[in-house]
Design an enzyme around this catalytic site. Structure first.
Site, PDB file in Angstrom:
ATOM      1  N   HIS A  82      -2.707   7.521   6.856  1.00 45.91           N
ATOM      2  CA  HIS A  82      -1.747   8.394   6.157  1.00 45.91           C
ATOM      3  C   HIS A  82      -2.429   9.673   5.665  1.00 45.91           C
ATOM      4  O   HIS A  82      -1.823  10.747   5.665  1.00 45.91           O
ATOM      5  CB  HIS A  82      -1.139   7.674   4.951  1.00 45.91           C
ATOM      6  CG  HIS A  82       0.061   6.825   5.285  1.00 45.91           C
ATOM      7  ND1 HIS A  82       1.181   7.329   5.906  1.00 45.91           N
ATOM      8  CD2 HIS A  82       0.314   5.514   5.082  1.00 45.91           C
ATOM      9  CE1 HIS A  82       2.080   6.361   6.059  1.00 45.91           C
ATOM     10  NE2 HIS A  82       1.572   5.239   5.565  1.00 45.91           N
ATOM     11  N   HIS A 101      -4.526   1.519   7.634  1.00 45.76           N
ATOM     12  CA  HIS A 101      -3.173   2.080   7.640  1.00 45.76           C
ATOM     13  C   HIS A 101      -3.071   3.219   6.609  1.00 45.76           C
ATOM     14  O   HIS A 101      -2.553   4.295   6.904  1.00 45.76           O
ATOM     15  CB  HIS A 101      -2.168   0.956   7.339  1.00 45.76           C
ATOM     16  CG  HIS A 101      -0.744   1.379   7.273  1.00 45.76           C
ATOM     17  ND1 HIS A 101       0.194   0.993   8.206  1.00 45.76           N
ATOM     18  CD2 HIS A 101      -0.077   2.154   6.379  1.00 45.76           C
ATOM     19  CE1 HIS A 101       1.373   1.523   7.887  1.00 45.76           C
ATOM     20  NE2 HIS A 101       1.234   2.228   6.776  1.00 45.76           N
ATOM     21  N   GLU A 102      -3.606   2.966   5.402  1.00 40.86           N
ATOM     22  CA  GLU A 102      -3.540   3.991   4.351  1.00 40.86           C
ATOM     23  C   GLU A 102      -4.471   5.163   4.668  1.00 40.86           C
ATOM     24  O   GLU A 102      -4.124   6.321   4.404  1.00 40.86           O
ATOM     25  CB  GLU A 102      -3.858   3.394   2.978  1.00 40.86           C
ATOM     26  CG  GLU A 102      -2.925   2.264   2.522  1.00 40.86           C
ATOM     27  CD  GLU A 102      -1.446   2.581   2.675  1.00 40.86           C
ATOM     28  OE1 GLU A 102      -1.054   3.756   2.516  1.00 40.86           O
ATOM     29  OE2 GLU A 102      -0.667   1.647   2.962  1.00 40.86           O
ATOM     30  N   CYS A 145       5.783   0.077   7.796  1.00 39.09           N
ATOM     31  CA  CYS A 145       5.414   1.150   6.860  1.00 39.09           C
ATOM     32  C   CYS A 145       6.624   1.512   6.028  1.00 39.09           C
ATOM     33  O   CYS A 145       7.742   1.576   6.553  1.00 39.09           O
ATOM     34  CB  CYS A 145       4.933   2.365   7.658  1.00 39.09           C
ATOM     35  SG  CYS A 145       4.503   3.785   6.640  1.00 39.09           S
ATOM     36  N   LEU A 146       6.415   1.753   4.735  1.00 40.25           N
ATOM     37  CA  LEU A 146       7.526   2.140   3.853  1.00 40.25           C
ATOM     38  C   LEU A 146       8.157   3.454   4.307  1.00 40.25           C
ATOM     39  O   LEU A 146       9.298   3.732   3.974  1.00 40.25           O
ATOM     40  CB  LEU A 146       7.032   2.277   2.405  1.00 40.25           C
ATOM     41  CG  LEU A 146       6.535   0.986   1.733  1.00 40.25           C
ATOM     42  CD1 LEU A 146       5.971   1.290   0.357  1.00 40.25           C
ATOM     43  CD2 LEU A 146       7.654  -0.048   1.640  1.00 40.25           C
ATOM     44  N   GLY A 159       0.833  -1.196   0.000  1.00 42.71           N
ATOM     45  CA  GLY A 159       0.000   0.000   0.000  1.00 42.71           C
ATOM     46  C   GLY A 159       0.868   1.246   0.000  1.00 42.71           C
ATOM     47  O   GLY A 159       2.014   1.216   0.463  1.00 42.71           O
ATOM     48  N   GLN A 185       2.911  10.015   1.222  1.00 40.96           N
ATOM     49  CA  GLN A 185       4.203   9.333   1.320  1.00 40.96           C
ATOM     50  C   GLN A 185       5.147   9.695   0.179  1.00 40.96           C
ATOM     51  O   GLN A 185       6.354   9.492   0.287  1.00 40.96           O
ATOM     52  CB  GLN A 185       4.020   7.812   1.337  1.00 40.96           C
ATOM     53  CG  GLN A 185       3.376   7.309   2.621  1.00 40.96           C
ATOM     54  CD  GLN A 185       3.281   5.796   2.624  1.00 40.96           C
ATOM     55  OE1 GLN A 185       2.345   5.231   2.081  1.00 40.96           O
ATOM     56  NE2 GLN A 185       4.248   5.133   3.225  1.00 40.96           N
TER      57      GLN A 185
HETATM   58 ZN   LIG Z   1       2.487   3.430   5.727  1.00 43.57          ZN
END
Ligand SMILES: [Zn+2]
Length: 169
Positions: free
Chosen positions: A138, A134-135, A92-93, A45, A50
């Protein structure tokens, strides 16, 4: 085009993103880039903040590109339902190298627009419910770390600060 992924501490990640208006060619290009960036990472995701764009868009693909049907694009999404509870490790990235256990509802229903501007509703359980939440976080400037309490969070933030001071973040 693969875009650089912002990391914990960088502005747009910690701010509430704005609603998307018209689906311009720039927005379509952004979505293409987000999908490419997610697959290259690789991740399941990615949200627009991000990649430094403070707009309410995210993409999810639990198969990381293996099944074309698994790719989802959400624009201006909202929760219709949240139910139950699950406790799982999350990463998380934008917080590379760190994981923590996060409590979240077990089931989520999210509705929004797809990249053609058509209404779309998705019901997710387990990992998909977690990814959707989670998204969504963000888009409100929240990272999974903001849902981790106490000493575990402090420890991770301390390590990130240390990496940051050393120029390794
Ligand atoms: Zn994330």
């Amino acid at each position: 085009m693969i875009r650089p992924i912002l990391k914990f501490g960088e502005g747009p990640l910690h701010e509430r993103a704005a609603e998307v208006g018209e689906l311009t060619p720039d927005i379509q290009k952004l979505i293409d880039d987000m999908i490419e960036t997610m697959y290259a990472a690789p991740g399941i995701g990615l949200a627009a903040p991000q990649v430094g764009v403070s707009l309410r868009i995210f993409v999810i693909d639990l198969s990381v590109g293996r099944n074309a049907n698994d790719l989802m694009v959400f624009i201006n999404p909202q929760f219709l339902e949240l139910e139950g509870m699950q406790l799982e490790e999350e990463g998380c990235l934008s917080v590379p190298g760190f994981n923590a256990t996060v409590a979240r509802p077990m089931r989520a229903i999210v509705s929004g627009l797809d990249r053609n501007g058509e209404p779309v509703t998705v019901e997710g359980k387990d990992l998909l419910a977690r990814a959707l939440q989670h998204e969504m976080d963000h888009l409100d400037g929240k990272l999974f770390l903001d849902r981790v309490r106490g000493i575990k969070r402090d420890l991770i933030v301390k390590k990130i600060r240390k990496l940051s001071r050393a120029g390794k973040w």
